[in-house]
Design a protein around this motif. Sequence first.
Motif, PDB file in Angstrom:
ATOM      1  N   ALA A   1       1.026  -1.150   0.059  1.00 37.18           N
ATOM      2  CA  ALA A   1      -0.014   0.059  -0.055  1.00 37.18           C
ATOM      3  C   ALA A   1       0.853   1.141   0.044  1.00 37.18           C
TER       4      ALA A   1
ATOM      5  N   ASN B   1       1.326   4.160  -3.066  1.00 28.30           N
ATOM      6  CA  ASN B   1       1.200   5.707  -2.877  1.00 28.30           C
ATOM      7  C   ASN B   1       2.493   6.397  -3.489  1.00 28.30           C
TER       8      ASN B   1
ATOM      9  N   THR C   1      -8.357  -6.846  -5.476  1.00 24.36           N
ATOM     10  CA  THR C   1      -7.956  -5.616  -5.802  1.00 24.36           C
ATOM     11  C   THR C   1      -7.569  -5.294  -7.361  1.00 24.36           C
TER      12      THR C   1
ATOM     13  N   ALA D   1      -1.487   4.548   7.818  1.00 27.32           N
ATOM     14  CA  ALA D   1      -2.613   4.653   7.658  1.00 27.32           C
ATOM     15  C   ALA D   1      -2.361   5.318   5.824  1.00 27.32           C
ATOM     16  N   PRO D   2      -2.419   4.653   4.862  1.00 27.93           N
ATOM     17  CA  PRO D   2      -2.284   4.925   3.596  1.00 27.93           C
ATOM     18  C   PRO D   2      -3.407   5.938   2.975  1.00 27.93           C
ATOM     19  N   GLU D   3      -4.491   6.025   3.432  1.00 22.55           N
ATOM     20  CA  GLU D   3      -5.399   7.031   3.212  1.00 22.55           C
ATOM     21  C   GLU D   3      -5.167   8.478   3.737  1.00 22.55           C
ATOM     22  N   ARG D   4      -4.464   8.374   4.775  1.00 25.13           N
ATOM     23  CA  ARG D   4      -4.045   9.714   5.459  1.00 25.13           C
ATOM     24  C   ARG D   4      -2.768  10.099   4.935  1.00 25.13           C
TER      25      ARG D   4
ATOM     26  N   ALA E   1      -1.251   9.584   1.680  1.00 22.28           N
ATOM     27  CA  ALA E   1      -1.373   9.038   0.131  1.00 22.28           C
ATOM     28  C   ALA E   1      -0.245   9.831  -0.713  1.00 22.28           C
TER      29      ALA E   1
ATOM     30  N   ARG F   1      -0.804  14.665   8.274  1.00 18.00           N
ATOM     31  CA  ARG F   1      -1.245  14.186   6.780  1.00 18.00           C
ATOM     32  C   ARG F   1      -0.168  14.392   5.953  1.00 18.00           C
ATOM     33  N   ASP F   2      -0.029  13.389   4.996  1.00 13.55           N
ATOM     34  CA  ASP F   2       0.946  13.564   3.890  1.00 13.55           C
ATOM     35  C   ASP F   2       2.327  13.690   4.185  1.00 13.55           C
TER      36      ASP F   2
END
Length: 273
Positions: A19, A23, A60, A129-132, A134, A232-233
């Motif tokens: 993951a 990203n 996926t 947390a890959p969504e936070r 990315a 984040r990021d």
Amino acid sequence: MQTFYVAMDETDHSLRGLAMGQNLAAQLDAALAVVSVVTDPAQAEGRRDALRARLGEEKTPAFDAIPIEVLMGDSAKEVLARLAGQEDVGLCMGAHGRRPVPEMLIGSVTAGVVRRASRPVLLCGPRYAPERHARVEVVMVCVDGSSLSEAMLPHAVALAGRFGARLQLLQVIDASAMAAAAGEGGPGDVMESGYVHGLARRLEREHDIEVDWEVLHGSPADAIVSYLADSRDVMLAMTTHGRSGLSQVVAGSVSHEVLHEACCPVAVLRPRN
């Protein structure tokens, strides 16, 4: 970086590394591949099939197109460390979530790769947390005034440049150091910020970049994790002494605690002597 390789076996923690690799590769429009190491060429096809099946279990569609490279070598640690040492490669690895032995926490292969690699290895722990995270918009590098911590600086500058990210220096002042400074009657705030402020200005002159800095307070691992809690990021960059043997902290007492708790990618480097 032209290619991000994700070191994988058939475990869940290695999927976290995938993951992260997705990203990072997407941000740089770089190639992405899974890599695994076997000692016998006769094992290669079986390992490739097993990894393909493991990826298929995730259902996926994007995973179906990821190439799987199986490399040969007597030591997975040595093979992966050489791969990580290539300038155009980013090696991504997921770390274990087990406690309390540090080598168990990050995994014996992962620890061995970090010890041997000449460039940072990109790690993610159990709370990643890959969504936070990315993208990488900020590269935060931990420094403490030692040559060990500052060995990460050229790599952090390069990472920030590649990702088009802002560079930020983090220094942690622990309670005992603050008490000593207060006892000597020194100007605490100025003393605390002088080192990291001067280092930031030096980097700006040498690399023609803008560098932010922050001084944190408390125990290093707790302070860093707390500071990252709402981030984040971000990519964190830090060094480790990386000594082997159960009598030593394999990943460094601070770096392994941060890796266990941080939800962002962590670039870890063991400087060469």
